[in-house]
Scaffold this active site. Structure first.
Site, short mmCIF file in Angstrom:
data_model
loop_
_atom_site.label_atom_id
_atom_site.label_comp_id
_atom_site.label_asym_id
_atom_site.label_seq_id
_atom_site.Cartn_x
_atom_site.Cartn_y
_atom_site.Cartn_z
N GLU A 93 0.89 -1.17 0.00
CA GLU A 93 0.00 0.00 0.00
C GLU A 93 0.92 1.21 0.00
OE1 GLU A 93 -1.52 3.04 0.77
OE2 GLU A 93 -2.22 2.41 2.76
N CYS B 260 -1.91 8.83 2.74
CA CYS B 260 -1.78 8.33 1.37
C CYS B 260 -3.04 8.65 0.58
CB CYS B 260 -1.48 6.84 1.37
SG CYS B 260 -2.55 5.91 2.45
P1 NDP Z 1 9.28 5.11 4.00
O1 NDP Z 1 8.56 4.46 2.90
O2 NDP Z 1 10.76 5.15 3.92
O3 NDP Z 1 8.87 4.41 5.38
C1 NDP Z 1 7.77 3.53 5.54
C2 NDP Z 1 8.24 2.24 6.20
O4 NDP Z 1 9.10 1.52 5.30
C3 NDP Z 1 9.07 2.47 7.48
O5 NDP Z 1 8.80 1.44 8.39
C4 NDP Z 1 10.49 2.37 6.95
O6 NDP Z 1 11.43 2.06 7.94
C5 NDP Z 1 10.34 1.23 5.96
N1 NDP Z 1 11.40 1.15 4.97
C6 NDP Z 1 12.01 2.15 4.31
N2 NDP Z 1 12.93 1.65 3.46
C7 NDP Z 1 12.92 0.32 3.62
C8 NDP Z 1 13.65 -0.77 3.04
N3 NDP Z 1 14.60 -0.57 2.12
N4 NDP Z 1 13.37 -2.02 3.43
C9 NDP Z 1 12.43 -2.25 4.35
N5 NDP Z 1 11.71 -1.28 4.94
C10 NDP Z 1 11.94 -0.01 4.56
O7 NDP Z 1 8.71 6.57 4.17
P2 NDP Z 1 9.39 7.90 4.77
O8 NDP Z 1 9.18 7.93 6.21
O9 NDP Z 1 10.79 8.09 4.33
O10 NDP Z 1 8.49 8.98 4.03
C11 NDP Z 1 8.84 9.39 2.71
C12 NDP Z 1 7.64 9.52 1.82
O11 NDP Z 1 6.97 8.27 1.69
C13 NDP Z 1 6.55 10.43 2.31
O12 NDP Z 1 6.85 11.77 2.08
C14 NDP Z 1 5.37 9.92 1.52
O13 NDP Z 1 5.42 10.44 0.21
C15 NDP Z 1 5.59 8.43 1.49
N6 NDP Z 1 4.84 7.72 2.56
C16 NDP Z 1 3.63 7.19 2.25
C17 NDP Z 1 2.90 6.58 3.23
C18 NDP Z 1 1.57 5.99 2.95
O14 NDP Z 1 0.71 5.95 3.82
N7 NDP Z 1 1.37 5.44 1.76
C19 NDP Z 1 3.34 6.53 4.62
C20 NDP Z 1 4.66 7.07 4.83
C21 NDP Z 1 5.36 7.65 3.82
P3 NDP Z 1 12.40 3.21 8.55
O15 NDP Z 1 11.52 4.24 9.14
O16 NDP Z 1 13.20 2.46 9.54
O17 NDP Z 1 13.18 3.72 7.38
#
Ligand code: NDP
Length: 453
Positions: free
Chosen positions: A229, A263
């Site tokens: 998602e 989102c």
């Molecule tokens: P991320 O996608 O990086 O974080 C979401 C989750 O994914 C966190 O638990 C993060 O862990 C994890 N994650 C990140 N990289 C990896 C990886 N390589 N392998 C496994 N897990 C991973 O979002 P950000 O916090 O950096 O936000 C950046 C942008 O993402 C936002 O500005 C928005 O555009 C989008 N976003 C969208 C969301 C939604 O609801 N669809 C929610 C959050 C963000 P960790 O925090 O440890 O990096």
């Protein structure tokens, strides 16, 4: 191995610091999850339901504590945090009531004397979750997945470690067998070894497109199923026969929910020319009146973004859009720390970040179009496809246009929202698979055919 920090984004104060889990500790978690699965899958639906109903009561009892924790750690307005805890209680009750029905054997007529499909749990499911709805996103996964007889391991976003541990505590305090739900504190980059581990049977991720690509690749290399998602840049389409003031008032809510970090927040406001000025003026008036400040104060409607770096990168997207021709109707000023000032951009066009990318914060992009067909074409001219809304007094026309929209949901005269009773998910780069409703609980089960001669 590094530190996982909990920082209040409004005060920028360090609240707590945790050591990231060691390899040994992760192995203990995995072993316990496997043991718990053997016990939990034998629990009857009645026993599982009774625990989830108890969980709902516990969530409501602890609402004050949990919402304060959430707001302190990621900055959402406290009233929204309270509503989030309530919604978690709802999804627990929803699956407590419906899981058995959703997963009952389906009898199928074939050449057998009896044939049917049964839905068996898979084992331990890894959930990688984001900070924006730090409780809801987790319960939306946990209630169906665990009601189906699986166990869960949560790797939460690194900026919400206290929420992550609080959810594990809730499962333990409610009386779920130890290990049915566990949280691990590790960074995104360290998650690969969990995905590869034999105990993990499938992975679900809510987060950015970039994280989705990495997690899906890693799961694919290990032939494990994923549900993704991801982001969205949802269109909010206003036609000339819409109730413009009502649409504008909902537009503000749909864009500003959770400080704009959702989102399914409306992001691209595609408005037919003839009503554009009225719509923008009405929206601008409401946006300018929003109360900004410490999200722990109940009257505050917009708090800080969850992290300072997120506010900085959002401002880059705004500045770049302005340099490409967008104009500022409201806001547009640089953030202060993680505080981002609600902004409305006009004259947004394809080729600008405000059109092409996800703007994860309180920035509305207004795109004017000559007619309905152009509105639909531009709505679909996005790499994302999560939720869309159409505003028109003509419901039948709304339904016809809904079919032409490439997204996981379309709301007519309503703001896109998730609801346990309706499937939720996206198409295109917004991801695949569905959460919630019967579709969500069937994502992490073995759909097994049984044939009797
Ligand atoms: P991320 O996608 O990086 O974080 C979401 C989750 O994914 C966190 O638990 C993060 O862990 C994890 N994650 C990140 N990289 C990896 C990886 N390589 N392998 C496994 N897990 C991973 O979002 P950000 O916090 O950096 O936000 C950046 C942008 O993402 C936002 O500005 C928005 O555009 C989008 N976003 C969208 C969301 C939604 O609801 N669809 C929610 C959050 C963000 P960790 O925090 O440890 O990096």
């Amino acid at each position: 191995m590094g530190k996982i920090k909990s920082v209040n984004p409004f005060s920028e104060q360090l609240l707590k610091e945790f050591e990231s889990y060691s390899e040994d500790k992760l192995n203990e978690v995995l072993t316990l999850s496997e043991k718990a699965f053997k016990i939990w899958k034998e629990y009857s639906f009645e026993k599982r339901s009774s625990l989830f109903n108890k969980m709902a009561r516990k969530l409501r009892d602890k609402k004050g504590f949990l919402s304060t924790l959430m707001t302190s750690e990621m900055g959402k307005p406290i009233k929204e945090a309270e509503a989030e805890v309530e919604k978690c209680a709802w999804v627990c009750e929803y699956y407590a009531e419906n899981a058995e029905f959703f997963l009952k054997d389906d009898l199928i007529i074939s050449d057998a004397s009896e044939s049917y499909v049964e839905y068996d749990p898979l084992g331990c499911i890894l959930a990688i979750m984001p900070w924006n709805f730090p409780f809801w996103q987790v319960f939306r996964f946990a209630a169906p997945t665990i009601m189906a007889g699986n166990t869960g391991i949560l790797k939460h976003a690194s900026n919400v470690p206290q929420c992550s541990l609080a959810i594990q505590d809730l499962f333990e305090e409610t009386g779920f067998p130890k290990g049915v739900f566990q949280s691990v504190l590790i960074s995104g980059e360290e998650t690969d070894r969990l995905i590869a581990h034999k105990t993990i049977k499938a992975v679900t991720l809510t987060g950015s497109e970039q994280a989705g690509v990495k997690v899906a690749a890693s799961a694919g290399a290990n032939l494990k199923k994923t549900v993704l998602e991801l982001g969205g840049s949802d269109p909010f389409i206003v036609l000339k026969d819409a109730n413009i003031d009502d649409a504008a008032s909902w537009a503000v809510k749909a864009r500003m929910v959770n400080n704009g970090q959702s989102c399914i927040a409306a992001k691209r406001f595609i408005v037919v020319d003839s009503v554009k000025n009225q719509f923008v003026q009405s929206m601008a008036k409401a946006v300018s009146a929003l109360k900004l400040g410490d999200p722990l104060s109940p009257e505050i409607q917009v708090g800080p973004l969850a992290r300072k770096d997120l506010a900085e990168s959002l401002f880059d997207q705004v500045e770049k859009s302005i340099s490409l021709g967008a104009s500022v109707a409201v806001g547009g000023t640089p953030p202060v720390g993680a505080m981002f000032f609600p902004t409305i951009l006009e004259n947004v066009k394809p080729g600008m970040p405000a059109f092409d990318e996800e703007l994860f914060g309180p920035v509305a992009a207004i795109i004017s179009v000559p007619n309905e067909q152009e509105a639909i074409d531009l709505a679909n001219q996005s790499k994302y496809g999560l939720g869309a809304s159409i505003w028109t007094r003509d419901f039948e026309k709304g339904k016809v246009l809904a079919r032409q929209i490439e997204s996981g949901s379309v709301f007519i005269n309503g703001m896109v929202k998730s609801d346990p009773r309706l499937p939720f998910g996206g198409v295109k780069l917004s991801g695949y698979g569905r959460e919630l409703a019967a579709f969500g609980i069937r994502e992490f089960v073995n759909i097994k055919s049984v044939w009797v001669k």
